[in-house]
Write a protein that holds these residues in place. Structure first.
Motif, PDB file in Angstrom:
ATOM      1  N   LEU A 116       0.828  -1.216   0.000  1.00  0.00           N
ATOM      2  CA  LEU A 116       0.000   0.000   0.000  1.00  0.00           C
ATOM      3  C   LEU A 116       0.860   1.263   0.000  1.00  0.00           C
ATOM      4  O   LEU A 116       0.535   2.246  -0.673  1.00  0.00           O
ATOM      5  CB  LEU A 116      -0.955  -0.001   1.187  1.00  0.00           C
ATOM      6  CG  LEU A 116      -2.064  -1.051   1.136  1.00  0.00           C
ATOM      7  CD1 LEU A 116      -2.874  -1.024   2.416  1.00  0.00           C
ATOM      8  CD2 LEU A 116      -2.942  -0.860  -0.075  1.00  0.00           C
ATOM      9  N   GLY A 117       1.956   1.235   0.745  1.00  0.00           N
ATOM     10  CA  GLY A 117       2.867   2.375   0.757  1.00  0.00           C
ATOM     11  C   GLY A 117       3.470   2.636  -0.615  1.00  0.00           C
ATOM     12  O   GLY A 117       3.588   3.792  -1.048  1.00  0.00           O
ATOM     13  N   GLU A 118       3.832   1.573  -1.300  1.00  0.00           N
ATOM     14  CA  GLU A 118       4.392   1.721  -2.642  1.00  0.00           C
ATOM     15  C   GLU A 118       3.356   2.293  -3.606  1.00  0.00           C
ATOM     16  O   GLU A 118       3.667   3.155  -4.434  1.00  0.00           O
ATOM     17  CB  GLU A 118       4.899   0.371  -3.148  1.00  0.00           C
ATOM     18  CG  GLU A 118       6.142  -0.117  -2.436  1.00  0.00           C
ATOM     19  CD  GLU A 118       6.505  -1.566  -2.770  1.00  0.00           C
ATOM     20  OE1 GLU A 118       5.753  -2.220  -3.536  1.00  0.00           O
ATOM     21  OE2 GLU A 118       7.534  -2.033  -2.260  1.00  0.00           O
ATOM     22  N   ARG A 119       2.107   1.814  -3.477  1.00  0.00           N
ATOM     23  CA  ARG A 119       1.040   2.331  -4.341  1.00  0.00           C
ATOM     24  C   ARG A 119       0.768   3.811  -4.052  1.00  0.00           C
ATOM     25  O   ARG A 119       0.535   4.584  -4.972  1.00  0.00           O
ATOM     26  CB  ARG A 119      -0.243   1.522  -4.150  1.00  0.00           C
ATOM     27  CG  ARG A 119      -0.179   0.151  -4.752  1.00  0.00           C
ATOM     28  CD  ARG A 119      -1.507  -0.546  -4.630  1.00  0.00           C
ATOM     29  NE  ARG A 119      -1.450  -1.893  -5.156  1.00  0.00           N
ATOM     30  CZ  ARG A 119      -2.487  -2.709  -5.198  1.00  0.00           C
ATOM     31  NH1 ARG A 119      -3.660  -2.323  -4.737  1.00  0.00           N
ATOM     32  NH2 ARG A 119      -2.361  -3.917  -5.684  1.00  0.00           N
ATOM     33  N   TRP A 120       0.785   4.182  -2.774  1.00  0.00           N
ATOM     34  CA  TRP A 120       0.544   5.583  -2.416  1.00  0.00           C
ATOM     35  C   TRP A 120       1.631   6.481  -2.994  1.00  0.00           C
ATOM     36  O   TRP A 120       1.354   7.536  -3.544  1.00  0.00           O
ATOM     37  CB  TRP A 120       0.469   5.727  -0.896  1.00  0.00           C
ATOM     38  CG  TRP A 120       0.271   7.142  -0.445  1.00  0.00           C
ATOM     39  CD1 TRP A 120       1.192   7.960   0.115  1.00  0.00           C
ATOM     40  CD2 TRP A 120      -0.924   7.924  -0.551  1.00  0.00           C
ATOM     41  NE1 TRP A 120       0.654   9.200   0.385  1.00  0.00           N
ATOM     42  CE2 TRP A 120      -0.656   9.197  -0.019  1.00  0.00           C
ATOM     43  CE3 TRP A 120      -2.205   7.662  -1.037  1.00  0.00           C
ATOM     44  CZ2 TRP A 120      -1.608  10.206   0.038  1.00  0.00           C
ATOM     45  CZ3 TRP A 120      -3.147   8.672  -0.979  1.00  0.00           C
ATOM     46  CH2 TRP A 120      -2.851   9.921  -0.441  1.00  0.00           C
ATOM     47  N   LYS A 121       2.885   6.044  -2.895  1.00  0.00           N
ATOM     48  CA  LYS A 121       3.997   6.838  -3.421  1.00  0.00           C
ATOM     49  C   LYS A 121       3.925   6.966  -4.935  1.00  0.00           C
ATOM     50  O   LYS A 121       4.393   7.956  -5.500  1.00  0.00           O
ATOM     51  CB  LYS A 121       5.332   6.212  -3.021  1.00  0.00           C
ATOM     52  CG  LYS A 121       5.652   6.375  -1.553  1.00  0.00           C
ATOM     53  CD  LYS A 121       6.958   5.703  -1.205  1.00  0.00           C
ATOM     54  CE  LYS A 121       7.220   5.789   0.290  1.00  0.00           C
ATOM     55  NZ  LYS A 121       8.454   5.092   0.673  1.00  0.00           N
TER      56      LYS A 121
END
Length: 76
Positions: free
Chosen positions: A10-15
């Motif tokens: 999820l963090g990678e998608r947000w970034k």
């Protein structure tokens, strides 16, 4: 998939989102933060007022805590 892996994905998608894609989520977060602050302020004001909590006195009768405390101070 465990919780740590989900958070990482999820963090990678947000970034990967651009500012335009993030805007609706950030607007909702700002609204929710304002709601939280308003509710917190209301709660803090109401918490300062006595709510009629009962206190058992030496005579065995129930009285409002504020009343019982005031009477104890007067008799001292």
């Amino acid at each position: 998939m465990i919780a740590g892996q989900v958070g990482k994905v999820l963090g990678e998608r947000w970034k990967a989102l651009n500012d335009k894609q993030r805007a609706p989520y950030e607007a909702k977060a700002a609204q929710d933060k304002k709601r939280y602050e308003d509710e917190k302020a209301t709660y803090n004001v109401s918490a300062e007022k006595p709510v009629g909590v009962r206190k058992r006195t030496a005579r065995g009768t129930n009285r409002n805590v504020a009343q019982a405390d005031a009477e104890e101070e007067e008799s001292s």
